[in-house]
Write a protein that holds these residues in place. Structure first.
Motif, PDB file in Angstrom:
ATOM      1  N   SER A 159       0.839  -1.196   0.000  1.00  0.00           N
ATOM      2  CA  SER A 159       0.000   0.000   0.000  1.00  0.00           C
ATOM      3  C   SER A 159       0.874   1.247   0.000  1.00  0.00           C
ATOM      4  O   SER A 159       0.619   2.209  -0.730  1.00  0.00           O
ATOM      5  CB  SER A 159      -0.887   0.025   1.239  1.00  0.00           C
ATOM      6  OG  SER A 159      -1.572  -1.176   1.371  1.00  0.00           O
ATOM      7  N   HIS A 160       1.899   1.213   0.825  1.00  0.00           N
ATOM      8  CA  HIS A 160       2.798   2.366   0.904  1.00  0.00           C
ATOM      9  C   HIS A 160       3.488   2.610  -0.428  1.00  0.00           C
ATOM     10  O   HIS A 160       3.558   3.732  -0.922  1.00  0.00           O
ATOM     11  CB  HIS A 160       3.838   2.120   2.007  1.00  0.00           C
ATOM     12  CG  HIS A 160       4.779   3.257   2.199  1.00  0.00           C
ATOM     13  ND1 HIS A 160       6.128   3.126   2.002  1.00  0.00           N
ATOM     14  CD2 HIS A 160       4.561   4.530   2.544  1.00  0.00           C
ATOM     15  CE1 HIS A 160       6.701   4.308   2.224  1.00  0.00           C
ATOM     16  NE2 HIS A 160       5.784   5.168   2.561  1.00  0.00           N
ATOM     17  N   ARG A 161       3.954   1.536  -1.047  1.00  0.00           N
ATOM     18  CA  ARG A 161       4.619   1.657  -2.351  1.00  0.00           C
ATOM     19  C   ARG A 161       3.670   2.226  -3.396  1.00  0.00           C
ATOM     20  O   ARG A 161       4.050   3.053  -4.214  1.00  0.00           O
ATOM     21  CB  ARG A 161       5.155   0.303  -2.809  1.00  0.00           C
ATOM     22  CG  ARG A 161       6.399  -0.139  -2.064  1.00  0.00           C
ATOM     23  CD  ARG A 161       6.976  -1.389  -2.649  1.00  0.00           C
ATOM     24  NE  ARG A 161       7.569  -1.196  -3.964  1.00  0.00           N
ATOM     25  CZ  ARG A 161       8.776  -0.667  -4.174  1.00  0.00           C
ATOM     26  NH1 ARG A 161       9.508  -0.288  -3.169  1.00  0.00           N
ATOM     27  NH2 ARG A 161       9.238  -0.538  -5.396  1.00  0.00           N
ATOM     28  N   LEU A 162       2.412   1.757  -3.352  1.00  0.00           N
ATOM     29  CA  LEU A 162       1.430   2.264  -4.308  1.00  0.00           C
ATOM     30  C   LEU A 162       1.194   3.762  -4.092  1.00  0.00           C
ATOM     31  O   LEU A 162       1.054   4.524  -5.046  1.00  0.00           O
ATOM     32  CB  LEU A 162       0.109   1.506  -4.143  1.00  0.00           C
ATOM     33  CG  LEU A 162       0.062   0.117  -4.769  1.00  0.00           C
ATOM     34  CD1 LEU A 162      -1.202  -0.605  -4.335  1.00  0.00           C
ATOM     35  CD2 LEU A 162       0.110   0.208  -6.282  1.00  0.00           C
ATOM     36  N   GLY A 163       1.144   4.155  -2.815  1.00  0.00           N
ATOM     37  CA  GLY A 163       0.912   5.567  -2.516  1.00  0.00           C
ATOM     38  C   GLY A 163       1.976   6.463  -3.109  1.00  0.00           C
ATOM     39  O   GLY A 163       1.700   7.578  -3.542  1.00  0.00           O
ATOM     40  N   LEU A 164       3.205   5.965  -3.181  1.00  0.00           N
ATOM     41  CA  LEU A 164       4.315   6.789  -3.652  1.00  0.00           C
ATOM     42  C   LEU A 164       4.449   6.810  -5.175  1.00  0.00           C
ATOM     43  O   LEU A 164       5.304   7.520  -5.699  1.00  0.00           O
ATOM     44  CB  LEU A 164       5.625   6.293  -3.021  1.00  0.00           C
ATOM     45  CG  LEU A 164       5.696   6.432  -1.498  1.00  0.00           C
ATOM     46  CD1 LEU A 164       6.984   5.814  -0.982  1.00  0.00           C
ATOM     47  CD2 LEU A 164       5.612   7.871  -1.066  1.00  0.00           C
TER      48      LEU A 164
END
Lengths: 359, 133
Positions: free
Chosen positions: A107-112
């Motif tokens: 999720s964090h990677r997608l956010g970035l």
């Protein structure tokens, strides 16, 4: 004592311009520690605002802004970094994940992942072209029925209950690895529900919305999200929403936004005399004799030369993450709306107090 | 006796967080319930023609810009700003003018006007520079 000035960098055409500016009745702008406050009305000074674009590429811009105060330049820089709205993935629904990376990590990677959208703007009334060079025919999005020039709203400002296409762009990622080799899951698999309005800025050709391959010649490459081995599965629904870098850096459109100040070198007459041959040999004629100025003496008192900052001259470098074109970051950073907002509220408060006082 | 667990009240109806952490967007966005005013004016009781403006949800960007713009004004005796607390998204702007007219609020108003004029010029200059490039 007479002084001459030598512009160390970029001296060609605009040599001595910072000194020329303090001619006439102006106070000693070069005197160290002098009390600020000029007798020149500001509106006259703003006439001299000049911008020169030095370099403009797909993902960076270099320009020189001259004629404005440091505070204005710094405000521009700060707004570019933290307050130019963009789209970024904010809510992620993980339907299946058997990869080695846990849900939060992905999720964090997608956010970035930087998302490109021209429709990420303040205010939803403004109609803008949804892609570059195509302002004539807008039409509607076949998926959502929305006009393609409808800008995204802030989720909190939207009249929907949770999310809707007016404030949210959804993405789907569904991958299963059935091969023996390691499978790299990249933003190629991140399928936008509104492909014309918002998509991953992974270097694909932006002008051609049918083309989902990155332009390798321009350094484009899909962004790696996770690697999978045989038998693993990943199914994700992600919602991108409008936001600003102040809330989370993923909404910042800039990799870099900096400005630098050029130096000014001021020589005493004595030093200038010894260097005359050197100065005259310069084909760009960066130094020339200048009128004697008493206040410059005050600046460098007994020094034979001094290096100062070139005033009101800022060399900006802005690099984009891909979420916006670099020149657009600059255009959208002009913070008039913020100031107008403060002004309107100030006037409202004062009017209100006056009304109370009269009553 | 074991007390039954009762979750704390929701911060906002739309958020599903069960702690009293402020929402992330609170750093730049005024609450929807109008509980916070963007600008409040406090008259200084000790000094003539002086006010302290508290500007909510703003930071050094606007604070320093307005301060420097106010210092350009011959009528302004003093102007300064500070961020009272790094975790509170508000600034204080202190302004004192020489006389009642233009008073400090008027001075801030014209300072904003001048800043906007400057930014207009920057916008125009950038458009021209881009076309020239």
């Amino acid at each position: 004592m007479a002084y001459w000035a030598l512009e160390a960098l970029d001296g060609s055409k605009t040599a001595l311009s910072s000194l020329d500016r303090v001619e006439g009745t102006d106070p000693p702008a070069y005197k160290l520690g002098c009390v600020r406050g000029t007798t020149t009305p500001l509106l006259q000074m703003t006439d001299k605002i000049e911008i020169e674009v030095k370099e403009l590429t797909e993902d960076s811009i270099t320009f020189v802004l001259s004629g404005c105060d440091t505070s204005t330049a710094n405000a521009l820089r700060r707004v570019m970094i933290a307050e130019v709205p963009t789209m970024a993935i904010d809510k992620v629904e993980v339907l299946a994940n058997s990869t080695v990376l846990h849900d939060d990590f992905i999720s964090h990677r997608l956010g970035l992942v930087p998302l490109f959208s021209l429709l990420a703007r303040w205010g939803d009334k403004e109609l803008v072209p949804y892609r570059h060079g195509d302002a004539a025919t807008y039409g509607t999005d076949s998926e959502t029925g929305l006009p393609l020039d409808q800008t995204f709203r802030f989720n909190r400002d939207c009249d929907c209950m949770t999310t809707c296409p007016k404030c949210t762009a959804d993405f789907t990622l569904e991958v299963a690895c059935n091969q023996d080799e390691t499978l790299e899951v990249t933003t190629r698999e991140l399928k936008p529900d509104q492909p014309l309005r918002c998509y991953a800025a992974d270097g694909r050709r932006r002008e051609d919305d049918g083309d989902f391959e990155p332009d390798a010649s321009a350094g484009g490459e899909h962004i790696l999200l996770v690697k999978m081995r045989k038998g693993q599965k990943l199914h994700i629904r992600a919602s991108a929403q409008l936001g600003i870098g102040k809330e989370h850096a993923k909404w910042s459109p800039c990799c870099t936004a900096v400005f630098a100040v050029d130096p000014t070198v001021i020589f005493s007459e004595k030093v200038y005399a010894t260097m005359r041959d050197f100065v005259d040999a310069c084909p760009k004629k960066v130094a020339r004799p200048h009128e004697p100025r008493d206040y410059l003496v005050a600046d460098g008192a007994n020094e034979e030369s001094c290096v100062g900052e070139r005033e009101r001259h800022f060399r900006f470098t802005v690099e984009s993450t891909g979420a916006l074109k670099p020149e657009e970051i600059v255009e959208r950073a002009v913070l008039k709306k913020k100031l107008r907002d403060v002004q309107a509220n100030l006037i409202a408060v004062v009017d209100n107090e006056e009304a109370i006082g009269r009553g | 006796m074991v007390m039954p667990f009762t979750p704390p009240a929701l911060v906002s109806p739309l958020s599903n967080t069960f702690w009293n952490k402020p929402d992330d967007f609170d750093v730049w966005r005024l609450p929807d319930d109008d509980s916070v005013q963007k600008v409040t004016v406090q008259k200084d009781t000790m000094v003539p023609n002086a006010v302290t403006l508290v500007i909510e949800r703003e930071d050094h960007t606007v604070g320093n810009l307005l301060r420097m713009e106010l210092l350009e004004d011959k009528e302004v005796l003093f102007s300064g700003y500070r961020v009272p607390h790094p975790l509170e998204p508000a600034i204080q702007l202190k302004v004192q003018t020489k006389s009642e007219d233009p008073g400090p609020v008027k001075a801030v108003d014209t300072a904003i006007e001048r800043s906007v004029a400057t930014l207009d010029k920057i916008g125009e200059a950038f458009a021209k520079a881009k076309a020239r490039h």
